[in-house]
Design an enzyme around this catalytic site. Structure first.
Site, mmCIF file in Angstrom:
data_model
loop_
_atom_site.group_PDB
_atom_site.id
_atom_site.type_symbol
_atom_site.label_atom_id
_atom_site.label_comp_id
_atom_site.label_asym_id
_atom_site.label_seq_id
_atom_site.Cartn_x
_atom_site.Cartn_y
_atom_site.Cartn_z
ATOM 1 N N GLU A 125 -10.907 -2.115 8.582
ATOM 2 C CA GLU A 125 -10.014 -2.852 9.481
ATOM 3 C C GLU A 125 -10.750 -3.634 10.585
ATOM 4 O OE1 GLU A 125 -7.311 0.283 10.431
ATOM 5 O OE2 GLU A 125 -6.434 0.230 8.427
ATOM 6 N N LYS A 181 0.321 7.326 5.786
ATOM 7 C CA LYS A 181 -1.110 7.034 5.762
ATOM 8 C C LYS A 181 -1.941 8.212 6.269
ATOM 9 C CE LYS A 181 -4.270 3.379 7.338
ATOM 10 N NZ LYS A 181 -4.294 2.120 8.104
#
Lengths: 175, 636
Positions: free
Chosen positions: B190, B89
């Site tokens: 998130e 990521k």
């Protein structure tokens, strides 16, 4: 459509934050792209445009200063573009003096004091605006808005100056 | 007219596609990933047959052939470290220019990308693979887990990304989903997803903070909850701050203790890894007791170590203070104080550290919300959003609505390397904002457009997103053209830039792709640098502005001289030329006051010339903007 009309609100300087939020949320419920995920492309495009226009309207009207500028522009008050030289001699002198004081301030406390004066002035000038709009005194509106723009910028400068001073003190403390 | 689309063609979901299949929420994490599903407003993480919800975000290409993902890949790492990728990521959307930030940190070879995009590739298992491809393998595994658990095909998902993910990283995430056969309904930030999980559960109203401290990243967001509306007010973070820092602090202490006891260690990569592993274990134990101990063996020599909370906490206090400082900046951005906050949601494994909980609660003045597992909370929120987007769950006035913001300002390069912000950070999305620009020289027919992201005043300190050129502007006097540049940011946080010349309606279409570029770390650094460097920036900005202004006036004067030079005597002309040369010299220097002084001197000197031109102009009819410019200068 102007921003007030888009949100179904009266074009006024005085705006209840709760009323603005309510109008904005209600319309976003209708137009937010999340509501159009499974719809045909043309409907999705329309929703996106509407939601963007709502966000622009909300953002412009939410902040009292930006709302005052926007309302003034609707009323035909001509303002110099942002970043242009201040064309009001009184304000020019005030601004130069204040910037010099800020530049010479050597402690966080001094900067805080200057910033708090500026904030008080800003509140006072904002409080004086409604009567000027009521009287439709364009020259006075313009003069007050220019001063408000300057005070707002000054508060910003004070904030960065403060951060810098605090940083310096930090580093000295560590050394 | 669209000049530049920072958007991937062909990914737009077809209407009605995939109806009848299920939509899941996916937290595609740096260390671990989770997939969850919501039914009638109740989200649940999907577990494997052993009951685990976390899937390690690790992909392995065993030498024996085949492919493994998750726990199996993590186990493979010990045997075939060169065939395993973790933490991919961190590379999403990163280009060759980022290599310096990741080289040496990640245990595999990274090579610059080729072809259309500049994204890096990894040499792994003897083959170059892109981060998109590797992330897609993780997503495929999550999809398979969901299909096994639900016994139905899964083709649609809401995927979460860090609030700080930039345009390139968001696009790369969408690409990975497409490779994995998943239609992305929406990318959700998130912290927003975490708040969603709590908000619906509690029916809470008011201002909430989300404090997300993971292994290597920190995010702080402020959200307002009102009757199902989740309005993000401001967000900020640091992508190089997290629990790994706590581990390092303990590991350093362990190695120092060995040295103090006379053990002569060769502190190599292996020694550090072992020390870090014990450090992590000790840190985790201190989450539910006051003291812990452990044994470290390096080079066959064991040592025993004890650590009490009272010793551990001072070691990490500075890191926690840094997170609180960021939180205070975010509050200031939103014009709020800690007193306005109703509650704070804790996300990320590092929020299990008692001191983190205590400090956050202390700052906000209220206990933190911790009843949802901090490792699962993001995926649960994503699942709720997936259900809401596919017409499940409560609808209408009851339904959830997410109003998110841009995490970083978007702008354009203007003269002198300055940045003109078009979309300020924390602007609600989707949004479409335009600004008008003009030409700088008489007869200018082209304009370079450089799109940047960041908070700093100078282009070089911001992230470059794209460059293109607008050509075919009809020749006009400087400042007469009106070029309107529009920035549109969609609900996923992705940007499209378009431009139009307004006086003539010149339309020319140019398309661009994102320049996969700098790192997320750089983005956080850029934001906080901007606060630290605001004053230095202002000085540079004023200098750059003085240069631009002086140069503009020189050009205007030159144009006037070319046209009406005959109005001047040769002495006057010579004096003017000297003054012009002085301005040129001042521009080349670094002194803003010198530039302004020279420019003023030139102004004063050119005043009679301007007046004579004006007289003539009345006779000949005024023409041209350079003349007007000159008048304006003199009039000041």
């Amino acid at each position: 459509m102007d921003h007030f009309a888009r949100l179904g609100l009266p074009a006024a300087l005085d705006l209840e934050p709760a009323a603005l939020d309510k109008a904005y949320f209600t319309l976003q419920r209708q137009w937010h792209p999340d509501r159009f995920v499974a719809k045909p492309p043309e409907q999705r495009a329309k929703a996106s445009t509407e939601a963007a226009a709502l966000n622009d309207a909300y953002r412009t009207l939410k902040d009292p200063l930006s709302r005052a500028f926007y309302l003034a522009s609707l009323k035909g008050v001509e303002m110099p573009a942002d970043g242009k030289t201040i064309d009001d001699p009184d304000l020019l002198v005030e601004a130069m003096d204040a910037r010099e004081e800020l530049h010479e301030a050597s402690s966080v406390a001094e900067v805080d004091a200057l910033a708090s004066f500026a904030r008080e002035d800003l509140q006072k000038a904002l409080a004086g605006l409604p009567s000027l709009f009521l009287a439709n005194d364009k020259a006075a509106i313009r003069k007050t808005l220019l001063r408000l723009r300057y005070l707002d910028k000054f508060a910003e400068e004070a904030r960065s100056r403060r951060a810098n001073l605090a940083n310096l003190t930090d580093k000295r403390g560590k050394a | 007219m669209t000049l530049l689309e920072i958007y991937e063609p062909g990914e737009t979901p077809l209407p009605h596609a995939g109806e009848g299949t299920l939509a899941v929420g996916i937290d595609l994490g740096t260390t671990n990933s989770v997939v969850a599903i919501a039914r009638e407003g109740v989200p649940a993480a999907l577990h494997d047959e052993t009951g685990k919800a976390l899937v390690p975000s690790v992909v392995g290409y065993p030498s024996a052939g085949g492919l493994v993902v998750g726990e199996e890949a993590r186990l493979l790492m010990a045997r075939e470290p060169r065939n395993v990728v973790a933490s991919v990521k961190r590379l999403m959307g990163r280009g060759a220019s980022d290599l310096h930030t990741v080289a040496g940190v990640l245990p595999y070879e990274v090579e610059p990308g080729t072809g259309q995009t500049d994204m890096v590739k990894l040499r792994i298992g003897g083959k170059a693979r892109s981060p998109v491809e590797i992330s897609a393998e993780i997503l495929k595994a999550l999809r398979a887990r969901a299909e096994a658990a639900l016994e139905k095909p899964v083709e649609r998902a809401v995927i979460t990304v860090p609030a700080y993910f930039d345009d390139a990283a968001r696009t790369a995430t969408r690409d990975a989903a497409r490779v994995a056969g998943l239609e992305v309904l929406r990318l959700v930030n998130e912290p927003t997803a975490a708040a969603l999980a709590y908000g619906l559960d509690k029916g809470s109203e008011g201002l909430y903070a989300v404090y997300d401290l993971g292994g290597g990243t920190f995010d702080f967001s402020l959200l307002r909850l009102e009757k199902g509306v989740f309005q993000v007010l401001a967000t900020g973070g640091d992508t190089a701050l997290g629990g790994d820092d706590f581990d390092r602090a303990i590991a350093e202490r362990l190695l120092a203790e060995r040295k103090r006891d006379g053990l002569k260690d060769l502190v190599d990569e292996g020694a550090v890894k072992n020390a870090l592993a014990l450090a992590r274990q000790m840190k985790e134990q201190l989450s539910d007791r006051d003291r812990t101990s452990g044994r470290l063996e390096l080079g066959g020599k064991p040592s025993f170590h004890a650590l009490a909370s009272g010793e551990f906490e001072p070691m990490i206090a500075a890191h926690i203070e840094r997170t609180l400082e960021i939180a205070r900046h975010v509050l200031a951005d939103a014009g709020m104080t800690a007193d306005d906050i109703q509650g704070v949601v804790l996300v990320g494994g590092s929020t299990r550290v008692p001191l983190v909980r205590a400090e956050v609660a202390g700052m906000i003045g209220k206990p933190a919300l911790t009843d949802i597992d901090p490792d699962e909370v993001v995926a649960l929120g994503a699942a709720l959003q997936a259900e809401a987007l596919t017409g499940g769950g409560p609808q209408g006035e009851e339904g959830t609505l997410l109003l998110d913001v841009t995490p970083l300002s978007l702008g354009l390069e203007t003269m002198g390397g300055l940045v003109e912000k078009v979309v300020p950070r924390n602007t609600p999305i989707p949004v479409q904002l335009a600004q008008e620009f003009t030409t700088y020289q008489d007869g200018q027919t082209a304009m370079a457009i450089h799109v940047v992201q960041g908070e700093r005043e100078m282009v070089d300190d911001c992230r470059s997103l794209a460059r293109f050129e607008l050509t075919g502007i009809p020749p006009m006097t400087a400042g007469a053209a009106r070029i309107r540049i529009t920035f549109a940011v969609d609900a996923d946080g992705r940007l499209t830039v378009s431009a139009e010349e307004r006086t003539t309606g010149v339309a020319q279409r140019i398309e661009g792709r994102p320049s996969y570029g700098r790192s997320q770390d750089d983005m956080a650094d850029m934001l906080y640098d901007s606060l630290d460097n605001a004053e230095a920036d202002m000085t540079r900005r004023l200098l750059a502005e003085a240069r631009v202004e002086a140069r503009r006036n020189l050009l205007a004067l030159e144009a006037a001289l070319d046209k009406d030079g005959g109005l001047l005597s040769s002495e006057e002309r010579a004096a003017l030329d000297v003054a012009r040369a002085r301005v040129e010299a001042a521009i080349a220097g670094e002194g803003r006051d010198e530039i302004n002084a020279a420019a003023e001197a030139l102004d004063a000197l050119s005043k009679p010339f301007a007046e004579r031109r004006m007289d003539r102009g009345i006779r000949e009819a005024l023409s041209g903007l350079s003349m007007t410019d000159l008048q304006e200068r003199v009039g000041e």
